[in-house]
Scaffold this motif. Structure first.
Motif, PDB file in Angstrom:
ATOM      1  N   LYS A   1       0.907  -1.271   0.584  1.00 54.90           N
ATOM      2  CA  LYS A   1       0.396   0.040   0.067  1.00 54.90           C
ATOM      3  C   LYS A   1       0.762   1.238  -0.299  1.00 54.90           C
ATOM      4  O   LYS A   1      -0.063   1.896  -0.445  1.00 54.90           O
ATOM      5  CB  LYS A   1      -1.120   0.330   0.735  1.00 54.90           C
ATOM      6  CG  LYS A   1      -2.024  -0.866   1.206  1.00 54.90           C
ATOM      7  CD  LYS A   1      -2.966  -1.215   2.048  1.00 54.90           C
ATOM      8  CE  LYS A   1      -3.887  -1.770   2.590  1.00 54.90           C
ATOM      9  NZ  LYS A   1      -5.243  -1.580   3.795  1.00 54.90           N
ATOM     10  N   ILE A   2       2.216   1.339   0.234  1.00 53.74           N
ATOM     11  CA  ILE A   2       2.796   2.364   0.237  1.00 53.74           C
ATOM     12  C   ILE A   2       3.112   3.690  -1.289  1.00 53.74           C
ATOM     13  O   ILE A   2       3.255   2.543  -1.810  1.00 53.74           O
ATOM     14  CB  ILE A   2       4.521   2.187   0.605  1.00 53.74           C
ATOM     15  CG1 ILE A   2       4.518   0.663   1.622  1.00 53.74           C
ATOM     16  CG2 ILE A   2       5.698   3.190   0.464  1.00 53.74           C
ATOM     17  CD1 ILE A   2       5.911   0.553   2.053  1.00 53.74           C
ATOM     18  N   GLU A   3       3.077   4.344  -0.870  1.00 57.05           N
ATOM     19  CA  GLU A   3       3.149   5.253  -2.264  1.00 57.05           C
ATOM     20  C   GLU A   3       4.137   5.649  -2.680  1.00 57.05           C
ATOM     21  O   GLU A   3       4.791   5.199  -1.654  1.00 57.05           O
ATOM     22  CB  GLU A   3       1.834   6.719  -2.383  1.00 57.05           C
ATOM     23  CG  GLU A   3       0.363   5.694  -2.178  1.00 57.05           C
ATOM     24  CD  GLU A   3      -0.234   5.209  -3.000  1.00 57.05           C
ATOM     25  OE1 GLU A   3       0.047   5.715  -4.169  1.00 57.05           O
ATOM     26  OE2 GLU A   3      -1.857   5.096  -3.302  1.00 57.05           O
ATOM     27  N   ALA A   4       4.666   6.285  -4.201  1.00 51.24           N
ATOM     28  CA  ALA A   4       5.469   7.068  -4.301  1.00 51.24           C
ATOM     29  C   ALA A   4       6.199   8.069  -3.828  1.00 51.24           C
ATOM     30  O   ALA A   4       7.193   8.057  -3.320  1.00 51.24           O
ATOM     31  CB  ALA A   4       5.400   7.106  -5.632  1.00 51.24           C
ATOM     32  N   ASN A   5       5.180   8.535  -2.840  1.00 57.12           N
ATOM     33  CA  ASN A   5       5.189   9.310  -1.464  1.00 57.12           C
ATOM     34  C   ASN A   5       5.154   9.206  -0.363  1.00 57.12           C
ATOM     35  O   ASN A   5       3.528   9.007  -0.790  1.00 57.12           O
ATOM     36  CB  ASN A   5       4.970  11.493  -1.826  1.00 57.12           C
ATOM     37  CG  ASN A   5       5.497  11.739  -0.910  1.00 57.12           C
ATOM     38  OD1 ASN A   5       5.788  11.778   0.276  1.00 57.12           O
ATOM     39  ND2 ASN A   5       5.060  13.348  -1.475  1.00 57.12           N
ATOM     40  N   ILE A   6       6.059   8.765   0.238  1.00 56.76           N
ATOM     41  CA  ILE A   6       5.850   7.671   1.596  1.00 56.76           C
ATOM     42  C   ILE A   6       4.271   8.540   2.564  1.00 56.76           C
ATOM     43  O   ILE A   6       2.877   8.207   3.685  1.00 56.76           O
ATOM     44  CB  ILE A   6       6.996   7.785   2.582  1.00 56.76           C
ATOM     45  CG1 ILE A   6       6.132   6.811   4.150  1.00 56.76           C
ATOM     46  CG2 ILE A   6       7.639   9.512   3.356  1.00 56.76           C
ATOM     47  CD1 ILE A   6       5.592   6.080   3.690  1.00 56.76           C
ATOM     48  N   LEU A   7       4.693  10.080   2.275  1.00 56.05           N
ATOM     49  CA  LEU A   7       3.247  10.923   2.553  1.00 56.05           C
ATOM     50  C   LEU A   7       1.942  10.859   2.247  1.00 56.05           C
ATOM     51  O   LEU A   7       1.414  11.113   2.882  1.00 56.05           O
ATOM     52  CB  LEU A   7       3.382  12.314   2.683  1.00 56.05           C
ATOM     53  CG  LEU A   7       5.127  12.626   3.907  1.00 56.05           C
ATOM     54  CD1 LEU A   7       5.612  14.789   3.185  1.00 56.05           C
ATOM     55  CD2 LEU A   7       5.209  12.760   5.096  1.00 56.05           C
ATOM     56  N   SER A   8       1.795  10.210   1.397  1.00 56.23           N
ATOM     57  CA  SER A   8       0.061   9.484   0.840  1.00 56.23           C
ATOM     58  C   SER A   8       0.065   8.447   1.320  1.00 56.23           C
ATOM     59  O   SER A   8      -1.576   7.886   0.980  1.00 56.23           O
ATOM     60  CB  SER A   8       0.676   9.612  -1.297  1.00 56.23           C
ATOM     61  OG  SER A   8       0.843  11.089  -1.239  1.00 56.23           O
ATOM     62  N   THR A   9       1.087   7.684   1.664  1.00 56.64           N
ATOM     63  CA  THR A   9       0.238   6.594   3.187  1.00 56.64           C
ATOM     64  C   THR A   9      -0.156   7.098   4.493  1.00 56.64           C
ATOM     65  O   THR A   9      -0.866   6.097   4.803  1.00 56.64           O
ATOM     66  CB  THR A   9       1.786   5.707   2.748  1.00 56.64           C
ATOM     67  OG1 THR A   9       1.915   5.779   1.651  1.00 56.64           O
ATOM     68  CG2 THR A   9       1.463   4.286   3.205  1.00 56.64           C
ATOM     69  N   VAL A  10       0.589   7.278   5.115  1.00 58.92           N
ATOM     70  CA  VAL A  10       0.036   7.911   6.022  1.00 58.92           C
ATOM     71  C   VAL A  10      -0.838   7.417   6.390  1.00 58.92           C
ATOM     72  O   VAL A  10      -1.234   9.335   5.738  1.00 58.92           O
ATOM     73  CB  VAL A  10       1.343   8.206   6.623  1.00 58.92           C
ATOM     74  CG1 VAL A  10       1.068   8.391   8.322  1.00 58.92           C
ATOM     75  CG2 VAL A  10       2.853   7.703   7.182  1.00 58.92           C
ATOM     76  N   PRO A  11      -1.801   7.865   7.468  1.00 57.73           N
ATOM     77  CA  PRO A  11      -3.307   8.452   7.544  1.00 57.73           C
ATOM     78  C   PRO A  11      -2.761  10.491   7.540  1.00 57.73           C
ATOM     79  O   PRO A  11      -1.749  10.776   8.916  1.00 57.73           O
ATOM     80  CB  PRO A  11      -3.798   7.989   8.421  1.00 57.73           C
ATOM     81  CG  PRO A  11      -2.943   6.648   8.601  1.00 57.73           C
ATOM     82  CD  PRO A  11      -1.489   6.753   7.554  1.00 57.73           C
ATOM     83  N   GLY A  12      -4.095  11.369   7.442  1.00 63.93           N
ATOM     84  CA  GLY A  12      -3.688  12.570   7.830  1.00 63.93           C
ATOM     85  C   GLY A  12      -4.014  12.326   9.349  1.00 63.93           C
ATOM     86  O   GLY A  12      -4.898  12.028  10.093  1.00 63.93           O
ATOM     87  N   GLY A  13      -3.045  13.974   9.563  1.00 67.10           N
ATOM     88  CA  GLY A  13      -3.332  13.971  11.113  1.00 67.10           C
ATOM     89  C   GLY A  13      -2.082  15.451  11.842  1.00 67.10           C
ATOM     90  O   GLY A  13      -1.694  15.837  10.793  1.00 67.10           O
ATOM     91  N   PRO A  14      -2.333  15.495  12.552  1.00 67.40           N
ATOM     92  CA  PRO A  14      -1.272  16.852  13.374  1.00 67.40           C
ATOM     93  C   PRO A  14       0.156  16.139  12.532  1.00 67.40           C
ATOM     94  O   PRO A  14       0.771  17.185  12.006  1.00 67.40           O
ATOM     95  CB  PRO A  14      -1.764  17.490  14.383  1.00 67.40           C
ATOM     96  CG  PRO A  14      -3.019  16.696  14.522  1.00 67.40           C
ATOM     97  CD  PRO A  14      -3.104  15.385  13.517  1.00 67.40           C
ATOM     98  N   ALA A  15       0.610  14.755  12.868  1.00 64.81           N
ATOM     99  CA  ALA A  15       1.878  14.543  12.958  1.00 64.81           C
ATOM    100  C   ALA A  15       2.648  14.807  11.228  1.00 64.81           C
ATOM    101  O   ALA A  15       3.691  14.983  10.720  1.00 64.81           O
ATOM    102  CB  ALA A  15       1.780  13.295  13.711  1.00 64.81           C
ATOM    103  N   THR A  16       1.233  14.001  10.928  1.00 65.50           N
ATOM    104  CA  THR A  16       1.462  14.028   9.334  1.00 65.50           C
ATOM    105  C   THR A  16       1.401  15.381   8.739  1.00 65.50           C
ATOM    106  O   THR A  16       2.526  15.964   7.298  1.00 65.50           O
ATOM    107  CB  THR A  16       0.662  13.347   8.350  1.00 65.50           C
ATOM    108  OG1 THR A  16       0.360  12.412   8.596  1.00 65.50           O
ATOM    109  CG2 THR A  16       1.366  12.887   6.787  1.00 65.50           C
ATOM    110  N   THR A  17       0.915  16.497   9.064  1.00 63.03           N
ATOM    111  CA  THR A  17       1.398  17.628   8.042  1.00 63.03           C
ATOM    112  C   THR A  17       2.244  18.239   8.924  1.00 63.03           C
ATOM    113  O   THR A  17       2.355  19.164   8.547  1.00 63.03           O
ATOM    114  CB  THR A  17      -0.428  18.049   8.949  1.00 63.03           C
ATOM    115  OG1 THR A  17      -1.036  17.700   8.812  1.00 63.03           O
ATOM    116  CG2 THR A  17      -0.301  20.088   9.037  1.00 63.03           C
TER     117      THR A  17
END
Length: 441
Positions: free
Chosen positions: A277-293
């Protein structure tokens, strides 16, 4: 400050004793290390997890080997520059704008210089494209869902904002940018690792599946991994700007250690937790939230700072060719603005960062990192009519030849795989035809 300088190599043999004046106001070991991390870490942090999944568990071994070999050949390249400086006193003033091509010229004449110049320009030009595309994608993800700004528009805005910063002279003129880039990536890596571990509690890791590995995906992943350690085009420029260039090896070793520590924890965690499920850009894989932002903001900052660092060798090379003065003039503004315009044209025409970084990683990065440093070092050590031969132990020769053989073979395969992937799977219309489409990868 006058210092007596001895040049020593792995074999312990000293060259002639010389007296050299240190470069006043030059980079020290720490600031050089910061530049090394700043130019390498960034895109690799975001794209390595996908490359590892595409290459299977052996991808972790590739990441380690590429790190070790890249650091080793970077040190070999530093030794090449030391030899050239000792044979040509005019290169000791710390203001050489074309050190890597100068090494190629000393080793193999105009052909050596031409190959290096082309490879550097292609590599750093391609890296700048990737940085803009990745930064644009990250910014789009930070905008509200109903925003009408696409990657095409954001890329244009990034170009307009960052181009004036590319007018700065050489690395020692913008060490603060490198420090900010390094701090941003280091902080982001720990925050993202924490986020992945947190979200892993919601996933049954035993049921995670991984991508089926084939020849094309494996060698495309290899190109991405090579790109993750891209720095050789800029290394001689950093070394040339050092107050004491003979300490470049120490800065390089520390820099690669930091990069490896930044890369590996998140790569391992995301591979285990998300798998195929990993995307080419890892930030597109991890669920959104304060940490990801927060991570997205930090990595975007690194990519924007990185644009200034990676395009600099191309600018300096061009300015040397067309005889633009080293001091700041309107000619530098025109030259570097036109260079960034060329970057923007490719960004808006071929907006696929994953295929571009695989292509660059497999082709010119392999040449600059795995072929040229060993080849030039062995040639320079043979000496010439004006200089004595430098002894190279047999085990060192064998290692260098192995690096060249494996690097070139894998590089050719990775280049073919990237071109095939780009031609068959990644065709889209340019931005100037469809400015509203989603960000392709």
């Amino acid at each position: 400050m006058e210092t007596v300088r001895y040049s020593k190599f792995d074999d312990g043999v000293s060259l002639n004793e010389i007296t050299e004046k240190n470069t006043e106001g030059g980079l020290n070991v720490l600031t050089t290390c910061v530049f090394v991390v700043g130019v390498i870490a960034g895109s690799g942090f975001l794209t390595l997890p996908k490359a590892i999944d595409d290459s299977g568990w052996i991808g972790f071994l590739l990441v380690f080997l590429c790190c070790f070999v890249s650091a080793y050949t970077g040190d070999i390249l530093g030794k090449c520059w030391t030899i050239v400086r000792e044979r040509h006193p005019e290169f000791k003033n710390g203001k050489v704008r074309y050190p890597y091509p100068a090494i190629g010229n000393e080793a193999y004449g105009k052909w050596g210089s031409a190959i290096v110049s082309f490879s550097i320009n292609f590599t750093m030009f391609g890296t700048t494209i990737v940085y803009i595309l990745l930064a644009a994608e990250n910014i789009v993800k930070l905008l509200p869902a109903d925003s009408k700004f696409s990657c095409c528009y954001i890329s244009l805005i990034i170009w307009g904002v960052m181009t004036p910063f590319t007018w700065l002279g050489t690395p020692k003129d913008f060490w603060g940018i490198a420090a900010a880039a390094t701090l941003a990536t280091s902080t982001a890596s720990f925050i993202l690792l924490g986020a992945v571990i947190h979200y892993s509690t919601e996933i049954n890791i035993s049921e995670v599946k991984h991508t089926h590995v084939d020849i094309i995906s494996f060698f495309t992943a290899y190109g991405t991994i090579c790109f993750a350690y891209n720095g050789h085009p800029a290394f001689p420029t950093f070394q040339s700007d050092m107050a004491n260039p003979k300490k470049f090896g120490s800065a390089l070793a520390l820099g690669y250690l930091i990069v490896f520590v930044v890369y590996m924890p998140c790569s391992i965690a995301t591979y285990v937790v998300y798998g195929e499920k990993i995307e080419a850009n890892i930030l597109s894989t991890v669920p959104g939230g304060p940490a990801t932002t927060i991570v997205s903001i930090l990595m975007t900052a690194h990519l924007l700072f990185g644009i200034v660092i990676v395009i600099n060798p191309v600018s300096q090379q061009l300015e040397h060719v067309i005889n633009i003065p080293e001091h700041f003039t309107w000619k530098r503004i025109v030259s570097r603005t036109l260079t960034m315009l060329a970057v923007l044209l490719i960004v808006e025409s071929v907006p696929h960062f994953s295929s571009i970084l695989s292509l660059v990683g497999g082709s010119t990065i392999s040449i600059l990192a795995f072929l040229c440093p060993p080849l030039f070092y062995l040639k320079l050590c043979k000496g010439n009519a004006e200089s004595e031969e430098i002894f190279v132990p047999l085990h060192t020769k064998v290692l260098l030849y192995e690096i060249m053989l494996i690097g070139v073979t894998a590089g050719v395969a990775a280049t073919y795989s990237a071109i095939t992937d780009l031609a068959v799977n990644k065709f889209t219309v340019p931005c100037y035809v469809d400015v509203y489409r989603a960000c392709p990868r």
